[in-house]
Design an enzyme around this catalytic site. Structure first.
Site, mmCIF file in Angstrom:
data_model
loop_
_atom_site.group_PDB
_atom_site.id
_atom_site.type_symbol
_atom_site.label_atom_id
_atom_site.label_comp_id
_atom_site.label_asym_id
_atom_site.label_seq_id
_atom_site.Cartn_x
_atom_site.Cartn_y
_atom_site.Cartn_z
ATOM 1 N N HIS A 125 25.682 46.115 37.282
ATOM 2 C CA HIS A 125 24.476 46.927 37.530
ATOM 3 C C HIS A 125 23.380 46.683 36.490
ATOM 4 C CE1 HIS A 125 26.413 49.086 40.717
ATOM 5 N NE2 HIS A 125 27.299 49.682 39.939
ATOM 6 N N ASP A 162 33.296 44.379 44.202
ATOM 7 C CA ASP A 162 33.245 45.764 43.717
ATOM 8 C C ASP A 162 32.645 46.639 44.832
ATOM 9 O OD1 ASP A 162 33.059 47.282 40.747
ATOM 10 O OD2 ASP A 162 31.662 48.074 42.234
ATOM 11 N N HIS A 164 30.515 48.862 44.664
ATOM 12 C CA HIS A 164 29.075 49.078 44.482
ATOM 13 C C HIS A 164 28.337 47.740 44.544
ATOM 14 C CE1 HIS A 164 31.146 52.390 42.270
ATOM 15 N NE2 HIS A 164 30.264 53.112 42.928
ATOM 16 N N ASP A 246 37.284 49.242 42.769
ATOM 17 C CA ASP A 246 36.928 50.590 43.211
ATOM 18 C C ASP A 246 36.712 50.669 44.722
ATOM 19 O OD1 ASP A 246 34.680 49.002 42.847
ATOM 20 O OD2 ASP A 246 33.666 50.402 41.496
HETATM 21 ZN ZN LIG Z 1 31.847 49.705 41.138
#
Ligand SMILES: [Zn+2]
Length: 309
Positions: A125, A162, A164, A246
């Site tokens: 991120h 991931d 996200h 995740d």
């Molecule tokens: Zn993540």
């Protein structure tokens, strides 16, 4: 040839405060997994600290220097809503990024075919001049830039499963046709980016957003239809994996329903593409994963596939 593990005790010293999901216990879970019979023979190397010059290949130099100057002597410094620095953060964030550079050096030197960077905090991120979502420096992007700058590679790919979207990696890659980024992720979900219509300057960005509660079938279809053919067409010289766990069904931060077998399957597909285009070279970097069992078992499944040659 072996799979190397890059990690460091300093990565435990990044303290995110009570109740924070990105905790030192996560790395403890990964180290316990690495101690299993199946993996304890893998050579472990200390992750070195990234240099400011290595970080500044993808981050604004002012940002790198500001982060390093912000390191607190006591307590916390907050970089964004959920990204903090503690007195022990300096070694962790520098070694998390440095691990990927060292992995690139080792793999390019022929010391190993694959490497797994067992580090925290995660990185995908982190944007050129902004920390966000538990991430301070973009570890995988720093490694990809190192592969090009220090080893002369011209085409480098990152695949990110991931849960996200790796907004930071996309931001660093999308304008550069020598860099490729593909992501499967839940949408809607933090950080709210990663639309399928975003393709970068040269079809070098591939986003495969998945609705909440998508599982094995949807993930594997997205990989087979969107991600794997695009990696194949890009024909990278080196393949990186942003390995977050995740998307595991047990994870508390999202609602995708991936199984351990999905992580093994996806890794095997990526290894097969690396065999075709990269001489088998794969560098995997730990991203998220917030359920202890999901992280341990997802990681074990990923490593099993990564080790297979
Ligand atoms: Zn993540």
């Amino acid at each position: 040839m072996t799979t190397l593990i890059f990690t460091h005790r300093d990565c435990f010293e990044h303290d995110t405060g009570p109740g924070h999901p990105e905790s030192p216990e996560r790395l403890d879970v990964v180290w316990q997994t690495l101690d299993r019979d199946a993996f304890r023979h893998l050579e472990r190397r200390d992750a070195p600290e990234a240099t400011v010059d290595q970080l500044a290949r993808v981050h604004a130099r002012d940002y790198v220097e500001a982060v390093l100057e912000a390191m607190p002597d006591t307590g916390y410094v907050r970089l964004d809503a959920d990204t903090l620095l503690s007195p022990g953060s300096r070694g962790a964030i520098l070694r998390a990024a440095g691990s990927v550079c060292a992995a690139v050096d080792a793999v390019q030197a022929g010391e190993a075919l694959r490497a797994f960077c067992a580090v925290r905090p995660c990185g995908h991120h982190a944007e050129p001049a902004r920390a966000m979502g538990f991430c301070v420096f973009n570890n995988v992007a720093v490694g990809a830039a190192h592969a090009r700058a220090a080893h002369g590679l011209t085409r480098v790919a990152v695949v990110d499963y991931d849960v996200h979207h790796g907004n930071g990696t996309q931001a660093m890659f999308e304008a550069d046709p020598g860099l490729f980024f593909a992501s499967t992720h839940q949408a809607p979900l933090y950080p709210g980016t990663g639309y399928a219509h975003e393709h970068g300057v040269a079809a070098n960005i591939v986003n495969a957003p998945l609705p909440p509660f998508s599982g094995s079938a949807e993930f594997r279809r997205a990989m087979e239809v969107d991600v794997l053919p695009a990696v194949d067409a890009f024909a990278p010289e080196l393949l990186f994996i942003s390995a977050g766990f995740d998307a595991h069904a047990r994870d508390p931060l999202a609602q995708l329903q991936f199984t351990n077998a999905d992580f093994e399957w996806a890794t095997r597909q990526l290894v097969a593409l690396a065999d075709k285009h990269c001489g088998g070279k794969v560098i995997s970097v730990l991203e998220g994963g917030y359920d202890p069992v999901g992280l341990a078992e997802g990681c074990a499944a990923h490593l099993q596939a990564l080790m297979r040659t």
